[in-house]
Design a protein around this motif. Structure first.
Motif, short mmCIF file in Angstrom:
data_model
loop_
_atom_site.label_atom_id
_atom_site.label_comp_id
_atom_site.label_asym_id
_atom_site.label_seq_id
_atom_site.Cartn_x
_atom_site.Cartn_y
_atom_site.Cartn_z
N HIS A 49 7.52 47.15 17.01
CA HIS A 49 8.45 47.46 18.10
C HIS A 49 8.90 46.19 18.80
CE1 HIS A 49 7.44 51.97 18.95
NE2 HIS A 49 7.58 51.71 17.66
N ILE A 50 7.95 45.34 19.11
CA ILE A 50 8.27 44.11 19.84
C ILE A 50 9.15 43.20 18.99
CG2 ILE A 50 7.28 42.01 20.83
CD1 ILE A 50 4.82 43.75 21.59
N GLY A 51 8.79 43.04 17.72
CA GLY A 51 9.58 42.20 16.83
C GLY A 51 11.00 42.70 16.67
N GLY A 52 11.16 44.01 16.46
CA GLY A 52 12.48 44.59 16.31
C GLY A 52 13.31 44.46 17.58
N PHE A 53 12.68 44.74 18.71
CA PHE A 53 13.38 44.67 19.99
C PHE A 53 13.89 43.26 20.27
CE2 PHE A 53 13.55 44.14 24.59
CZ PHE A 53 14.26 45.25 24.99
N LEU A 54 13.04 42.27 20.07
CA LEU A 54 13.45 40.88 20.32
C LEU A 54 14.57 40.47 19.38
CD1 LEU A 54 9.99 39.17 20.96
CD2 LEU A 54 11.72 39.87 22.64
N PHE A 55 14.52 40.93 18.14
CA PHE A 55 15.61 40.66 17.21
C PHE A 55 16.93 41.21 17.76
CE2 PHE A 55 18.38 42.41 13.91
CZ PHE A 55 18.71 41.26 13.21
N GLY A 56 16.88 42.45 18.26
CA GLY A 56 18.09 43.06 18.82
C GLY A 56 18.62 42.32 20.02
N VAL A 57 17.72 41.92 20.92
CA VAL A 57 18.13 41.20 22.13
C VAL A 57 18.78 39.86 21.77
CG1 VAL A 57 17.23 39.96 24.14
CG2 VAL A 57 16.46 42.31 23.66
N ILE A 58 18.18 39.14 20.82
CA ILE A 58 18.64 37.79 20.48
C ILE A 58 19.94 37.81 19.69
CG2 ILE A 58 18.06 35.72 19.14
CD1 ILE A 58 15.10 36.32 19.88
N THR A 59 20.10 38.77 18.81
CA THR A 59 21.23 38.74 17.87
C THR A 59 22.38 39.67 18.22
OG1 THR A 59 20.32 40.45 16.39
CG2 THR A 59 19.62 38.16 16.01
N ALA A 60 22.23 40.54 19.20
CA ALA A 60 23.26 41.55 19.49
C ALA A 60 24.63 40.94 19.69
CB ALA A 60 22.86 42.36 20.72
N ARG A 61 24.73 39.85 20.41
CA ARG A 61 26.04 39.28 20.72
C ARG A 61 26.76 38.76 19.49
NH1 ARG A 61 25.92 33.58 21.89
NH2 ARG A 61 23.87 32.67 21.49
N PHE A 62 26.02 38.50 18.41
CA PHE A 62 26.66 38.04 17.18
C PHE A 62 27.22 39.21 16.35
CE2 PHE A 62 23.28 34.86 18.05
CZ PHE A 62 24.10 33.77 18.30
N PHE A 63 26.75 40.40 16.63
CA PHE A 63 27.17 41.58 15.87
C PHE A 63 28.22 42.42 16.60
CE2 PHE A 63 23.16 40.56 13.84
CZ PHE A 63 23.39 40.84 12.51
N VAL A 64 28.16 42.44 17.92
CA VAL A 64 29.04 43.31 18.70
C VAL A 64 30.47 42.76 18.70
CG1 VAL A 64 29.57 44.11 21.04
CG2 VAL A 64 27.23 44.24 20.18
N ASP A 65 31.41 43.66 18.44
CA ASP A 65 32.84 43.35 18.51
C ASP A 65 33.37 43.90 19.83
OD1 ASP A 65 35.56 43.11 18.28
OD2 ASP A 65 35.72 44.10 16.34
N ARG A 66 33.61 43.02 20.79
CA ARG A 66 33.98 43.46 22.14
C ARG A 66 35.27 44.28 22.15
NH1 ARG A 66 30.04 43.41 26.03
NH2 ARG A 66 28.57 41.76 25.49
N SER A 67 36.12 44.05 21.18
CA SER A 67 37.39 44.79 21.14
C SER A 67 37.18 46.27 20.82
CB SER A 67 38.33 44.17 20.12
OG SER A 67 37.85 44.35 18.79
N ARG A 68 36.00 46.61 20.31
CA ARG A 68 35.72 48.00 19.95
C ARG A 68 35.09 48.79 21.09
NH1 ARG A 68 35.47 49.30 14.52
NH2 ARG A 68 33.96 50.95 15.02
N ILE A 69 34.71 48.12 22.15
CA ILE A 69 34.00 48.79 23.23
C ILE A 69 34.99 49.47 24.17
CG2 ILE A 69 32.47 48.51 25.20
CD1 ILE A 69 31.25 46.11 23.79
N ALA A 70 34.82 50.77 24.36
CA ALA A 70 35.69 51.54 25.25
C ALA A 70 34.88 51.91 26.49
CB ALA A 70 36.19 52.80 24.56
#
Length: 220
Positions: free
Chosen positions: A195-216
Motif C-alpha cells: 500500500h505504502i509503495g503504491g501510494f508513494l508511486f502515485g503521489v510522485i508520478t501523478a503529475r507526469f501522467f495527468v493531462d490537465r486539458s482533460r480535467i473538467a
C-alpha cells in the motif's frame, strides 16, 4: 465496528465512460472466479511468493497477483475503492496512460512488499497496491474535491462529504501505523508495505501522467 467507504467524487462527476477502470474490475472478477473454481493450486501458481521471485522464478506473478484476491470481502472492498477513485483519474490521464500507470503502480507496490520480506513463502495477492497508486494520484490531482462517503458504526450509518485530502490522508496514515498484513487468509494477502509503495508511486508520478486539458471542473 465502524468505518468509511468512499462512494465517488461528488465535486467532479466523470465526463467520459471509464472503460479501463471497468475492464480492470471485470478482469479482477474473472480471476477471482478462477480462484474459486480451481482453488489453492491456481492461487499458488499465479500469486506472488517472495521467496520464489527473489530466486529468479515466476516473475510474471508480480503482475498476475495484482488481479487476485483472498476473499469476497477483499475483492469487494478493493473494487469499491477502485470505482470511487479510478474513474476520475482515468478521465484525467486518458485510458492508455491510466492503464500504464495502474499496472506500473501495481508492480511497484508488489515489489515493495517482496523487498520488505524477501524470504516469505506466503502467497501475496491483491489489487490494493495498484489502487493505492490511484489514490495517491487522486490526492495530488484533486485534493479539494469532496468524496461522497458512507460512514458507519455498528448499525448506524450515513452518507456525508469528506475532503479528499482528509479521507485519503487518514487512509495513508493508517497504512503507516499498521505496517503488516492487509488480509489474513489461508492464501496470504497483500501487505501494508505494498500500500505504502503504491501510494508513494502515485503521489510522485501523478503529475507526469495527468493531462490537465482533460480535467473538467464541476463543483457541486
Amino acid at each position: 465496528m465502524g468505518g468509511l467507504i468512499p462512494l465517488g467524487d461528488a465535486s467532479r462527476p466523470p465526463t467520459r465512460f471509464a472503460v479501463v477502470t471497468t475492464l480492470i474490475i471485470v478482469l479482477n472478477s474473472w480471476m477471482f472466479l478462477q480462484e474459486l473454481t480451481y482453488g489453492n493450486r491456481f492461487v499458488w501458481v499465479w500469486s506472488a511468493v517472495p521467496y520464489r521471485i527473489v530466486h529468479g522464478h515466476a516473475w510474471i506473478t508480480i503482475l498476475t497477483s495484482m488481479f487476485m484476491h483472498a476473499s469476497w470481502m477483499h475483492i469487494i472492498g478493493n473494487m469499491i475503492y477502485l470505482w470511487a477513485f479510478g474513474r476520475e483519474i482515468e478521465n484525467a490521464m486518458g485510458p492508455i496512460r491510466f492503464a500504464f500507470f495502474y499496472l506500473t503502480g501495481g508492480v511497484i507496490a508488489m515489489s515493495a512488499q517482496i523487498l520488505g520480506d524477501p524470504f516469505s513463502r506466503i502467497p501475496t495477492l491483491g489489487a490494493s497496491g495498484a489502487i493505492a497508486a490511484v489514490m495517491g494520484a487522486f490526492l495530488i490531482t484533486f485534493p479539494r474535491d469532496r468524496i461522497r462517503t458512507l460512514v458507519f458504526f455498528i448499525i448506524f450509518f450515513r452518507i456525508t462529504l469528506i475532503p479528499a485530502a482528509l479521507l485519503i490522508g487518514f487512509w495513508f496514515l493508517m497504512q503507516v501505523l499498521n505496517v503488516g498484513v492487509v488480509t489474513q487468509a489461508r492464501t496470504g494477502g497483500v501487505a501494508y508495505l505494498a500500500h505504502i509503495g503504491g501510494f508513494l508511486f502515485g503521489v510522485i508520478t501523478a503529475r507526469f501522467f495527468v493531462d490537465r486539458s482533460r480535467i473538467a471542473y464541476r463543483w457541486g
